[in-house]
Design an enzyme around this catalytic site. Structure first.
Site, mmCIF file in Angstrom:
data_model
loop_
_atom_site.group_PDB
_atom_site.id
_atom_site.type_symbol
_atom_site.label_atom_id
_atom_site.label_comp_id
_atom_site.label_asym_id
_atom_site.label_seq_id
_atom_site.Cartn_x
_atom_site.Cartn_y
_atom_site.Cartn_z
ATOM 1 N N SER A 1 -1.689 31.171 -10.370
ATOM 2 C CA SER A 1 -2.145 32.492 -10.533
ATOM 3 C C SER A 1 -2.741 32.544 -11.666
ATOM 4 C CB SER A 1 -0.878 33.178 -10.250
ATOM 5 O OG SER A 1 -0.010 33.351 -11.189
ATOM 6 N N THR B 1 3.284 28.503 -6.466
ATOM 7 C CA THR B 1 4.339 27.759 -6.113
ATOM 8 C C THR B 1 4.587 27.971 -4.686
ATOM 9 O OG1 THR B 1 5.246 28.216 -8.448
ATOM 10 C CG2 THR B 1 6.859 27.506 -6.621
ATOM 11 N N THR C 1 3.615 33.620 -8.506
ATOM 12 C CA THR C 1 4.382 34.712 -8.884
ATOM 13 C C THR C 1 4.049 35.100 -10.374
ATOM 14 O OG1 THR C 1 6.224 33.282 -9.493
ATOM 15 C CG2 THR C 1 6.232 34.247 -7.306
ATOM 16 N N ASP C 2 3.696 34.066 -11.322
ATOM 17 C CA ASP C 2 3.471 34.380 -12.752
ATOM 18 C C ASP C 2 2.668 35.678 -13.056
ATOM 19 O OD1 ASP C 2 5.145 32.346 -13.250
ATOM 20 O OD2 ASP C 2 3.437 30.941 -14.059
#
Ligand code: SIN
Length: 442
Positions: free
Chosen positions: A97, A49, A128-129
């Site tokens: 990710s 993101t 970030t996932d």
């Protein structure tokens, strides 16, 4: 070999730096660094993101992750960042990710290691996932003691060249570069920096789908914070204790020693009320090497899963790691081919199980020991060398595998993690093994 020699030299310097840092307290500001020469930081960009292209400036949830090249993003934080740090960029990839494979993780480690030959620190950007998995993988596999900082963002970067309103990416990128350049996390392994907080790779997890303070370390809290130019680290991963001994500090998981295709295959099975055993059976029949169970409470699984687990062990030689779906706390115990994951959440336990089974495929005892040592490092004052004498056993001290203590004239070595287990009571075959008896010692 040459690499190891270079590391030894580097280690001597780094041990000195660490000793000095320890004396003055582990708190640093990039502005306090000797400014004749700026630190050099390499950004290894993988997407997410933070590199997201949004459909409008107010579009926080509708965007294409992994779209904007890092060179372009870096321009946005110039000239400010270059006043403190010399930065260069490696565009490793640019996607979400979740799409990265373990083979690409293997490659990522080599790229980071290579960058650290020249740079003083590396910042890895990702979505970030699964950032916590990127971070723990790097924590376990990067053999350099120099800082590795992971960062990303919860809001996309821009829309048609205009910054997204309230985008968190620029500040996260800026702070991560400062952190890596500051050397504040030297010997910490990989850390994650988002929302001005610094977290240990082993402890951190994404705890919210959209909030900007999504990252938490439920068991231990953050390592520290970044406030403007002030970087404070209030605690450290226990691994810093071996900063002065590079061989001890490094993990066995050196990616130059294995090919990506030789990495073990491991999966995770979730537990819930009345869960069936079919998922375990299917994974076992598919030929996986290991399975992490995300159990209830302190690691429990259903009766059907237990039966499937026994079958997978007996007939398919699968190794299990028992973790908890609660998201915090410890799982203890373990037996034969079932390893307790301690406080590793399932997705972290799976990374360690993958590496353990890659490096010791036929030695579950060794893999279990790595879970208790590398996977669960502890501060342990009893490790201090008392004039070459081993300390006597103390109630409430934490002992990890390999620790030696005297108890009633016998020198014991801990085989497992233990707190209150008195050597003579637990017996030789349980937690402690006898190394020497004062009566028989020459
Ligand atoms: C991703 O993990 O790639 C998407 C979500 C994010 O970066 O925050």
């Amino acid at each position: 070999m040459i690499l190891k020699q270079k590391r030894s030299f580097y280690f001597a310097i780094s041990a000195l730096v660490f000793a000095i840092l320890s004396i003055v307290g582990i708190s640093a500001s990039i502005a306090q660094a000797d400014s004749n020469e700026k630190p050099k930081v390499t950004i290894v960009a993988t997407g997410g993101t933070i590199a997201g292209e949004a459909s409008s400036r107010a579009s926080f949830t509708s965007y294409r992750a992994g779209s904007i090249p890092m060179d372009e993003m870096l321009e946005y934080i110039q000239p400010e960042i270059s006043e403190h740090v010399d930065v260069d960029v490696i565009q490793f990839g640019n996607s979400g990710s979740g799409g990265y494979t373990l083979e690409e993780f293997h490659e990522l480690t080599l790229v980071v290691e290579d960058a650290l030959e020249e740079a003083d620190g590396v910042v890895v950007t990702s979505g970030t996932d699964t950032m916590e998995e990127f971070a723990y993988w790097l924590d376990l596999t990067v053999q350099s003691q120099k800082p590795v900082v992971m960062t990303g963002a919860m809001r996309p970067w821009s829309s048609e060249g205009e910054m997204v309103l309230g985008a968190d990416g620029p500040a996260n990128l800026y702070n991560s570069i400062l952190l890596a350049g500051s050397q504040s996390t030297f010997c910490f392994g990989t850390v994650l920096m988002l929302n001005d907080e610094i977290h240990a790779a082993k402890d951190v997890t994404k705890a919210d789908t959209y909030r900007m303070d999504t990252f938490e370390s439920p068991n231990n809290g953050p390592l520290g914070f970044i406030d403007g130019m002030n970087i404070s680290t209030d605690r450290a991963p226990a691994r810093v204790q071996s900063c002065g001994d590079l061989d001890e500090w490094m993990t066995p998981f050196d990616m130059t020693e294995v090919e990506a295709e030789d990495l073990a295959r491991t999966e995770i099975v979730y537990t819930y009320q009345n869960a069936g055993g079919e998922a375990i059976t299917a994974f076992a029949e598919a030929g996986v090497d290991g399975i992490v169970t995300a159990g209830t409470g302190a690691g429990g699984i259903s009766s059907a899963q237990r039966a499937a687990q026994n079958d997978a062990i007996e007939n398919h030689d699968v190794v299990f790691a028992t973790s908890s779906r609660t998201g915090a706390g410890n799982v203890y115990g373990g037996r034969d081919q079932i390893i307790a994951a301690n406080d590793l959440i399932p997705q972290k336990a799976r990374i360690l199980l993958t590496l353990g089974l890659t490096y010791a495929p036929d030695n579950t005892e060794q893999v279990a020991e790595w879970f208790h040592t590398i996977g669960n490092p502890q501060f342990n004052a009893t490790n201090v060398d008392h004039d070459d004498e081993y300390p006597t056993w103390q109630n409430n001290a934490i002992y990890v595998a390999g620790d030696r203590v005297w108890y009633e004239g016998v020198l014991y070595e801990a085989k497992w993690w233990t707190v209150n287990d008195i050597p003579s009571e637990s017996g030789e075959w349980d937690v402690w093994k006898v190394v020497e008896s004062e009566v028989t010692a020459s």
